[in-house]
Scaffold this motif. Structure first.
Motif, PDB file in Angstrom:
ATOM      1  N   ASP A 125       0.836  -1.020   0.051  1.00 56.30           N
ATOM      2  CA  ASP A 125       0.045  -0.142   0.043  1.00 56.30           C
ATOM      3  C   ASP A 125       0.854   1.059   0.048  1.00 56.30           C
ATOM      4  OD1 ASP A 125      -2.765  -0.457  -0.019  1.00 56.30           O
ATOM      5  OD2 ASP A 125      -2.577  -1.705   1.806  1.00 56.30           O
ATOM      6  N   LYS A 126       0.740   2.159  -1.049  1.00 56.48           N
ATOM      7  CA  LYS A 126       1.368   3.318  -1.138  1.00 56.48           C
ATOM      8  C   LYS A 126       0.622   4.470  -0.696  1.00 56.48           C
ATOM      9  CE  LYS A 126       4.808   1.215  -3.181  1.00 56.48           C
ATOM     10  NZ  LYS A 126       6.172   1.230  -2.404  1.00 56.48           N
ATOM     11  N   LYS A 127       1.410   5.491  -0.177  1.00 53.77           N
ATOM     12  CA  LYS A 127       0.991   6.592   0.464  1.00 53.77           C
ATOM     13  C   LYS A 127       1.184   7.680  -0.562  1.00 53.77           C
ATOM     14  CE  LYS A 127       1.079   5.723   5.257  1.00 53.77           C
ATOM     15  NZ  LYS A 127       1.703   6.066   6.722  1.00 53.77           N
ATOM     16  N   ILE A 128       0.124   8.485  -0.869  1.00 52.16           N
ATOM     17  CA  ILE A 128       0.199   9.619  -2.051  1.00 52.16           C
ATOM     18  C   ILE A 128      -0.030  10.723  -1.403  1.00 52.16           C
ATOM     19  CG2 ILE A 128      -0.722  10.310  -4.113  1.00 52.16           C
ATOM     20  CD1 ILE A 128      -1.372   7.446  -4.787  1.00 52.16           C
ATOM     21  N   GLY A 129       0.637  11.961  -1.614  1.00 52.76           N
ATOM     22  CA  GLY A 129       0.366  13.218  -1.229  1.00 52.76           C
ATOM     23  C   GLY A 129       0.240  14.264  -2.393  1.00 52.76           C
ATOM     24  N   VAL A 130      -1.104  14.804  -2.556  1.00 47.89           N
ATOM     25  CA  VAL A 130      -1.296  15.570  -3.644  1.00 47.89           C
ATOM     26  C   VAL A 130      -0.633  16.989  -3.145  1.00 47.89           C
ATOM     27  CG1 VAL A 130      -3.343  16.693  -4.641  1.00 47.89           C
ATOM     28  CG2 VAL A 130      -3.504  14.420  -4.143  1.00 47.89           C
ATOM     29  N   GLY A 131       0.002  17.476  -4.260  1.00 53.44           N
ATOM     30  CA  GLY A 131       0.382  18.928  -4.290  1.00 53.44           C
ATOM     31  C   GLY A 131      -0.447  19.864  -5.262  1.00 53.44           C
ATOM     32  N   ILE A 132      -1.059  20.888  -4.637  1.00 52.93           N
ATOM     33  CA  ILE A 132      -1.779  21.770  -5.811  1.00 52.93           C
ATOM     34  C   ILE A 132      -1.154  23.008  -5.697  1.00 52.93           C
ATOM     35  CG2 ILE A 132      -4.014  22.730  -6.175  1.00 52.93           C
ATOM     36  CD1 ILE A 132      -5.257  20.481  -5.049  1.00 52.93           C
ATOM     37  N   CYS A 133      -0.987  23.802  -6.652  1.00 52.39           N
ATOM     38  CA  CYS A 133      -0.451  25.159  -6.639  1.00 52.39           C
ATOM     39  C   CYS A 133      -1.830  26.041  -7.213  1.00 52.39           C
ATOM     40  CB  CYS A 133       0.690  25.127  -7.676  1.00 52.39           C
ATOM     41  SG  CYS A 133       1.453  26.945  -7.959  1.00 52.39           S
ATOM     42  N   THR A 134      -2.034  26.994  -6.576  1.00 49.32           N
ATOM     43  CA  THR A 134      -3.075  28.011  -6.745  1.00 49.32           C
ATOM     44  C   THR A 134      -2.712  29.330  -6.549  1.00 49.32           C
ATOM     45  OG1 THR A 134      -5.208  28.267  -6.470  1.00 49.32           O
ATOM     46  CG2 THR A 134      -4.037  27.833  -4.639  1.00 49.32           C
ATOM     47  N   PHE A 135      -3.068  30.433  -7.356  1.00 47.51           N
ATOM     48  CA  PHE A 135      -3.071  31.659  -7.148  1.00 47.51           C
ATOM     49  C   PHE A 135      -4.440  32.390  -7.513  1.00 47.51           C
ATOM     50  CE2 PHE A 135      -2.112  35.889  -9.183  1.00 47.51           C
ATOM     51  CZ  PHE A 135      -1.404  36.522  -8.056  1.00 47.51           C
ATOM     52  N   LYS A 136      -5.179  32.785  -6.364  1.00 46.86           N
ATOM     53  CA  LYS A 136      -6.139  33.664  -6.290  1.00 46.86           C
ATOM     54  C   LYS A 136      -7.272  33.129  -7.108  1.00 46.86           C
ATOM     55  CE  LYS A 136      -3.912  37.906  -5.334  1.00 46.86           C
ATOM     56  NZ  LYS A 136      -3.383  39.429  -5.557  1.00 46.86           N
ATOM     57  N   ARG A 137      -7.484  31.650  -7.166  1.00 48.08           N
ATOM     58  CA  ARG A 137      -8.624  31.036  -7.922  1.00 48.08           C
ATOM     59  C   ARG A 137      -9.242  30.219  -6.754  1.00 48.08           C
ATOM     60  NH1 ARG A 137      -5.721  29.302 -13.482  1.00 48.08           N
ATOM     61  NH2 ARG A 137      -7.835  29.177 -14.014  1.00 48.08           N
ATOM     62  N   GLU A 138      -9.854  30.964  -5.950  1.00 47.90           N
ATOM     63  CA  GLU A 138     -10.436  30.418  -4.692  1.00 47.90           C
ATOM     64  C   GLU A 138     -11.690  29.227  -5.179  1.00 47.90           C
ATOM     65  OE1 GLU A 138      -8.605  34.103  -3.531  1.00 47.90           O
ATOM     66  OE2 GLU A 138     -10.031  33.495  -5.071  1.00 47.90           O
ATOM     67  N   LYS A 139     -12.351  29.864  -6.024  1.00 48.18           N
ATOM     68  CA  LYS A 139     -13.659  29.198  -6.532  1.00 48.18           C
ATOM     69  C   LYS A 139     -13.364  27.763  -7.042  1.00 48.18           C
ATOM     70  CE  LYS A 139     -17.089  28.957  -9.963  1.00 48.18           C
ATOM     71  NZ  LYS A 139     -17.854  29.869 -11.327  1.00 48.18           N
ATOM     72  N   ARG A 156      -7.375   6.517   3.499  1.00 48.84           N
ATOM     73  CA  ARG A 156      -6.688   7.317   4.184  1.00 48.84           C
ATOM     74  C   ARG A 156      -5.191   7.534   4.068  1.00 48.84           C
ATOM     75  NH1 ARG A 156     -10.139  10.090   7.469  1.00 48.84           N
ATOM     76  NH2 ARG A 156     -11.756   8.781   8.588  1.00 48.84           N
ATOM     77  N   TRP A 157      -4.827   6.780   2.755  1.00 49.49           N
ATOM     78  CA  TRP A 157      -3.610   6.706   2.459  1.00 49.49           C
ATOM     79  C   TRP A 157      -3.312   8.239   1.547  1.00 49.49           C
ATOM     80  CZ3 TRP A 157      -4.748   7.307  -2.692  1.00 49.49           C
ATOM     81  CH2 TRP A 157      -6.022   6.619  -3.253  1.00 49.49           C
ATOM     82  N   LEU A 158      -4.257   8.956   1.276  1.00 44.66           N
ATOM     83  CA  LEU A 158      -4.147  10.219   0.754  1.00 44.66           C
ATOM     84  C   LEU A 158      -4.018  11.436   1.588  1.00 44.66           C
ATOM     85  CD1 LEU A 158      -4.399  11.177  -2.225  1.00 44.66           C
ATOM     86  CD2 LEU A 158      -6.609  11.851  -1.755  1.00 44.66           C
ATOM     87  N   SER A 159      -3.017  12.114   1.360  1.00 47.63           N
ATOM     88  CA  SER A 159      -2.955  13.535   1.974  1.00 47.63           C
ATOM     89  C   SER A 159      -2.905  14.564   1.105  1.00 47.63           C
ATOM     90  CB  SER A 159      -1.543  13.659   3.002  1.00 47.63           C
ATOM     91  OG  SER A 159      -0.474  13.425   2.131  1.00 47.63           O
ATOM     92  N   TYR A 198       6.811  17.655   1.067  1.00 53.47           N
ATOM     93  CA  TYR A 198       6.711  16.450   1.162  1.00 53.47           C
ATOM     94  C   TYR A 198       7.882  15.626   1.325  1.00 53.47           C
ATOM     95  CZ  TYR A 198       1.648  16.262   0.012  1.00 53.47           C
ATOM     96  OH  TYR A 198       0.250  16.297   0.026  1.00 53.47           O
ATOM     97  N   VAL A 199       8.989  15.879   0.627  1.00 49.86           N
ATOM     98  CA  VAL A 199      10.309  15.190   0.907  1.00 49.86           C
ATOM     99  C   VAL A 199      10.771  15.317   2.130  1.00 49.86           C
ATOM    100  CG1 VAL A 199      12.771  15.358  -0.017  1.00 49.86           C
ATOM    101  CG2 VAL A 199      10.989  15.248  -1.668  1.00 49.86           C
ATOM    102  N   GLU A 200      10.778  16.767   2.740  1.00 43.45           N
ATOM    103  CA  GLU A 200      11.470  16.722   3.972  1.00 43.45           C
ATOM    104  C   GLU A 200      10.616  16.084   5.182  1.00 43.45           C
ATOM    105  OE1 GLU A 200      13.251  20.323   4.731  1.00 43.45           O
ATOM    106  OE2 GLU A 200      14.406  20.356   3.095  1.00 43.45           O
ATOM    107  N   GLU A 201       9.220  15.724   4.856  1.00 41.38           N
ATOM    108  CA  GLU A 201       8.551  15.255   5.851  1.00 41.38           C
ATOM    109  C   GLU A 201       8.684  13.708   5.721  1.00 41.38           C
ATOM    110  OE1 GLU A 201       4.543  16.756   5.317  1.00 41.38           O
ATOM    111  OE2 GLU A 201       4.599  18.201   6.593  1.00 41.38           O
ATOM    112  N   GLY A 202       8.611  13.214   4.616  1.00 45.52           N
ATOM    113  CA  GLY A 202       8.871  11.591   4.425  1.00 45.52           C
ATOM    114  C   GLY A 202       7.999  10.785   4.644  1.00 45.52           C
ATOM    115  N   ARG A 203       6.562  11.253   4.748  1.00 41.20           N
ATOM    116  CA  ARG A 203       5.542  10.605   5.077  1.00 41.20           C
ATOM    117  C   ARG A 203       4.501   9.901   3.919  1.00 41.20           C
ATOM    118  NH1 ARG A 203       2.600  14.141   9.697  1.00 41.20           N
ATOM    119  NH2 ARG A 203       4.307  14.076  11.399  1.00 41.20           N
TER     120      ARG A 203
END
Length: 492
Positions: A125-139, A156-159, A198-203
């Protein structure tokens, strides 16, 4: 036995044929989202068996079939009611896709639910971390955050980490769904910030980079997790790329993956009709090419690979995902059903965007396989001639700016803040322009061609010396100590 992914449907009529087609009273699950990518699961993973599990109310005829370039091949027809289950060994069946159809045989018969399950020789079972970049697109980003938050309840494997370059969302430190503020250093700055976190947390085991303005089908993440959990060792270093479907024409594929063809970009699977079974097969058979990459509207990257190959180029936007995928120098994985909907890029074209495209495509020439002074010459001259023939003086002025900044190298480009550089470009795009810009652009082209050998060495040196670890980016983003402080707070 593990659940690979659930069968899904939609309430949007324009998308229905991507999920379940209906011809008369027959329900066809041999579709983009609900077929099983037999060839790809066999190629990428250690999966040995696949089991179709259905919950049925009433009596149905179940037709199992495979599909390849030659057409459809019926495996079996049988009647079923209630809980239906059928297991197949992958080694016993041929074909590119596996699917089934349901025909009701009793009055009021209903399909209730279903899923593909499987057994693999290796499953972690792999743990996946989503990384989203946003700029003033709250909607848009709040919509995606809501979808992911709901998905996390059963997975629960998704952060999730949202990097807010506009600092307009409230900071959030819930471990499963965090929001951090970041300088507006574009997509490359935002996505790199997520990587560093994510790299420095290592989770987690994988980082899934994702645009903020997509429409997400959560099933894509479920099958992403399943695929990565039983991956063959030879694909351990590979990136998994999600396709882009057109938001305006939701059954049309804008791009599966793409590759840099030394002078220009080539998209694969463009214009495929994913509601057509023939195109679903074609989409699974797209070949591999040098300099292939997966765009960061949906791209899953092994955490260990970031430690090994370093961090992206500081280019604000346009091309950071291209160069990083090329740098990985591993086969790109893709699969039907792993995709997002995204607005067409033609709606986002501007002189400012063209500046970054011109500058960064020339930068990529220094890193892509098979590129050289000759391909650089053709790329620069081609851009100049194209804009000259278009007769748009502003586009030549933007090209001048792009070439001047290219010739300063990444040291020069990053000598000022990336948001200040954006203001420079915006001012250039708003300035008046005269016919003298033709001579200026021609001169800039000649200078860039003559200085190519020197600049090529500088670009190669910068990547090797500055991007092999996070030190440069931490200083560039002024984030020294920020991650350590948050990690300390979570542990006390």
């Amino acid at each position: 036995m593990e659940q690979l992914y659930a069968l899904i449907t939609t309430e949007e009529p324009a998308k229905q044929d991507l999920y379940i087609k209906q011809a008369g009273n027959v329900l066809d699950f041999c579709t983009y989202f609900n077929s099983f990518s037999l060839k790809k699961w066999r190629q990428y993973t250690t999966l040995q068996t696949v089991t179709i599990k259905l919950s049925l109310d009433g009596l149905f005829e179940v037709t199992l079939l495979t599909v390849d370039r030659e057409g459809e091949h019926i495996l079996q027809r049988e009647q079923a009611r209630g809980a239906y289950e059928h297991t197949l060994k992958l080694s016993d069946i041929d074909g590119d896709l596996l699917g089934f159809r349901l025909e009701p045989l009793s009055v009021g018969a209903r399909y209730l639910s279903g899923a593909y399950h499987g057994t693999a020789s290796e499953w972690h079972d792999k743990k996946i971390g989503v990384g989203i970049c946003t700029f003033k697109r709250e909607k848009y980003v709040r919509r995606t955050m809501a979808v992911l938050s709901d998905f996390q309840k059963e997975h629960r494997w998704l952060s999730v980490l949202v990097v807010d370059n506009g600092s307009t969302l409230p900071v959030q430190e819930i471990p499963s769904l965090r929001v951090v503020h970041n300088r507006n250093y574009g997509g490359s700055g935002g996505f790199t910030r997520a990587m560093i976190e994510y790299v420095e947390e290592g989770r987690v085991d994988y980082i899934l980079l994702m645009d903020d303005d997509i429409i997400l089908e959560p099933s894509a993440i479920e099958r992403t997790h399943s695929l990565l959990s039983c991956l063959k060792s030879e694909y351990r270093d590979s990136f998994l790329s999600g396709a882009m479907l057109s938001l305006e024409q939701p059954t049309i594929q804008y791009e599966n993956t793409a590759y840099w063809g030394k002078i220009r970009l080539h998209g694969l699977g463009k214009g495929f009709h994913m509601d057509d079974l023939h195109d679903c097969v074609r989409n699974e058979l797209l070949g591999s090419y040098p300099n292939q990459y997966g765009a960061w509207w949906y791209c899953c990257i092994p955490l260990h690979r970031i430690r090994e190959i370093g961090y992206p180029l500081p280019v604000f936007l346009k091309g950071d995902d291209m160069e990083y995928g090329i740098r990985n120098h591993r086969p790109i994985m893709s699969m039907n059903g792993i995709a997002v909907w995204h607005q067409a890029f033609s709606t986002k074209i501007s002189d400012v965007v063209n500046y970054y495209s011109d500058r960064n495509m020339l930068i990529i020439n220094n890193y892509a396989a098979g590129c050289s002074w000759a391909t650089f010459f053709l790329a620069v001259c081609g851009r100049f001639v194209k804009r000259l023939l278009q007769g748009r003086l502003m586009s030549l002025q933007i090209l001048c700016k792009a070439l001047a900044d290219y010739n300063s190298g990444l040291q020069g480009i990053t000598a000022c803040r990336a948001d200040d550089k954006m203001k420079e470009v915006q001012a250039c795009a708003a300035a008046s322009v005269s016919f003298s810009v033709v001579v200026q652009a021609a001169y800039a082209v000649i200078c860039s061609i003559l200085t190519y050998p020197k600049m090529h060495q500088q670009y190669a040196h910068f990547r090797k010396s500055e991007l092999s670890d996070a030190s440069f980016w931490k200083q560039y983003l002024h984030m020294e100590g920020a991650i350590d402080e948050r990690i300390h707070k979570r542990t006390i």
